[in-house]
Design an enzyme around this catalytic site. Structure first.
Site, PDB file in Angstrom:
ATOM      1  N   ARG A 108       0.887  -0.883  -0.179  1.00  0.00           N
ATOM      2  CA  ARG A 108       0.077  -0.223  -0.001  1.00  0.00           C
ATOM      3  C   ARG A 108       0.987   1.062   0.029  1.00  0.00           C
ATOM      4  NH1 ARG A 108      -5.007   1.588   3.613  1.00  0.00           N
ATOM      5  NH2 ARG A 108      -5.763   0.067   2.160  1.00  0.00           N
ATOM      6  N   HIS A 135      -7.346   1.159  -6.142  1.00  0.00           N
ATOM      7  CA  HIS A 135      -7.539  -0.082  -5.153  1.00  0.00           C
ATOM      8  C   HIS A 135      -8.475  -1.482  -5.672  1.00  0.00           C
ATOM      9  CE1 HIS A 135      -7.811  -1.246  -1.145  1.00  0.00           C
ATOM     10  NE2 HIS A 135      -8.602  -0.575  -0.483  1.00  0.00           N
ATOM     11  N   GLN A 138     -10.353  -3.813  -3.129  1.00  0.00           N
ATOM     12  CA  GLN A 138     -11.977  -3.460  -2.326  1.00  0.00           C
ATOM     13  C   GLN A 138     -13.194  -3.568  -3.092  1.00  0.00           C
ATOM     14  OE1 GLN A 138     -12.433  -1.771   0.804  1.00  0.00           O
ATOM     15  NE2 GLN A 138     -14.167  -2.240  -0.567  1.00  0.00           N
ATOM     16  N   ASP A 230     -17.041   6.918  -0.392  1.00  0.00           N
ATOM     17  CA  ASP A 230     -16.075   7.165   0.076  1.00  0.00           C
ATOM     18  C   ASP A 230     -15.724   8.509   0.419  1.00  0.00           C
ATOM     19  OD1 ASP A 230     -13.536   6.270   0.917  1.00  0.00           O
ATOM     20  OD2 ASP A 230     -12.958   6.277  -1.154  1.00  0.00           O
ATOM     21  N   CYS A 270     -16.291   2.029   1.109  1.00  0.00           N
ATOM     22  CA  CYS A 270     -15.171   0.843   1.635  1.00  0.00           C
ATOM     23  C   CYS A 270     -15.061   1.297   2.687  1.00  0.00           C
ATOM     24  CB  CYS A 270     -13.860   0.944   0.665  1.00  0.00           C
ATOM     25  SG  CYS A 270     -13.675   2.769  -0.039  1.00  0.00           S
ATOM     26  N   ARG A 298     -14.171  -8.323   2.219  1.00  0.00           N
ATOM     27  CA  ARG A 298     -12.209  -8.381   1.931  1.00  0.00           C
ATOM     28  C   ARG A 298     -11.079  -8.993   2.492  1.00  0.00           C
ATOM     29  NH1 ARG A 298      -9.974  -2.746   1.834  1.00  0.00           N
ATOM     30  NH2 ARG A 298      -8.036  -4.396   0.857  1.00  0.00           N
TER      31      ARG A 298
END
Ligand code: CP
Ligand code: NVA
Length: 312
Positions: A108, A135, A138, A230, A270, A298
């Site tokens: 990340r 992402h 996700q 988000d 998310c 996830r």
């Protein structure tokens, strides 16, 4: 039906085919059902994952670490600041060294090109755990959640309301590929990446799906099957957070906005959520919200990714 992924790495949904995304979803479902039946499934026995983080994380860190453990392997958390990477060792050399120790690397970071560079110099699979650009893990978990609730992805309309950010970019690659309609409503000046929009338009045209980019959240939410949001300021944009609050007010998921969606719509986020900003408590805790199933997925989706990339 395909049984393996063609690429060594998972860097962007742009690189993946519909069949490959479907394969991950199917493997994730299979692994999840084994777990729910308390059946051991240990395809990664003795294997290890290095997890490099330049940004904070709750879900990604915990779900990858626990996912490796549940598949029979192990994971180590590496803060980039504590690695020699933080003192100038190159990404390429880090990749070369890590490849001698571990069987996979999850990273990340801010700059997406670092993930590409890491993958280029690694002999082991590299997984994008979020960059400023995208992402993908996700969105795979999000698709698993939508499939769980709606039984299909094809033909559904996802409306993303808020900032045209990394999560939004990955939706733009993913939705048209899976024959889903996608509407994106952002404030002026916060529209998604132009190059990604162009690619998504071409995909949508090819798959005959809707792709709408607008500044009108009400029109975008009209009859949507999924309403997604988000944070208004992503990691790295903290200095802009206050200024963004005013500009984004109209884009809050609240009762007045989501009443325009289909009655059986799903609310997705998310996470982490900034309650009272991009979403109200009433909506994220309401009967249509699947935000916490999404967070759980996830784990399952990534176990599918790990098993497919590292289990061969
Ligand atoms: N959604 C997500 O990636 O959460 P974290 O930042 O907690 O990993
Ligand atoms: N867009 C958010 C997602 C966090 C999971 C960020 O990049 O901070």
């Amino acid at each position: 039906m395909i049984t393996k992924l063609s690429k060594k790495d998972l860097i962007s949904l742009e690189d993946m085919t519909k069949d490959e995304i479907e394969l991950i979803l199917n493997v994730a479902e299979m692994i999840r059902s084994k777990q729910k039946m308390k059946e051991m499934f240990l395809p990664l026995m003795g294997k290890s994952l290095a997890m490099i983080f330049k940004k904070a994380s709750t879900r990604t860190r915990v779900s990858f670490e626990i996912g490796m453990f549940q598949l029979g392997g192990g994971a180590i958390f590496l803060s980039a600041n504590d690695l020699q990477l933080g003192r100038g060792e190159t990404i390429a050399d880090t990749a070369r060294v890590m490849s001698r120790y571990v069987d996979g690397i999850m990273i990340r970071t801010f700059d997406h090109t670092e993930v590409v560079e890491l993958a280029r110099h690694s002999t082991v699979p590299v997984i994008n755990g979020l960059t400023d650009f995208s992402h993908p893990c996700q969105i795979i978990a999000d698709m698993l959640t939508i499939k769980d609730k709606k039984k299909t992805l094809k033909g559904l309309t996802v409306t993303y309301v808020g900032d045209g950010n990394n999560v939004c970019n990955s939706w733009m690659f993913g939705a048209p590929k899976m024959e889903m309609n996608l509407r994106i409503a952002t404030p002026e000046g916060y529209e998604p990446d132009k190059a990604v929009v162009e690619k998504a338009k071409a995909l949508a045209e090819k798959n005959k799906t809707e792709l709408t980019i607008t500044n009108d959240p009400v029109a975008a939410v009209k009859n949507a099957d999924v309403v997604y949001t988000d944070v208004w300021a992503s990691m790295g944009q903290e200095a802009e957070a206050e200024a963004r609050k005013n500009k984004f007010q109209k884009y809050q998921l609240n009762a007045a906005l989501v009443k325009n969606a289909r009655p059986d719509h799903l609310i997705m986020h998310c996470l982490p959520a900034h309650r009272g900003e991009e979403i109200t408590d009433e909506i994220i805790d309401g009967p249509n919200s699947v935000a916490f199933d999404e967070a759980e997925n996830r784990l399952h989706a990534q176990k599918g990714i790990l098993a497919l990339l590292m289990g061969r």
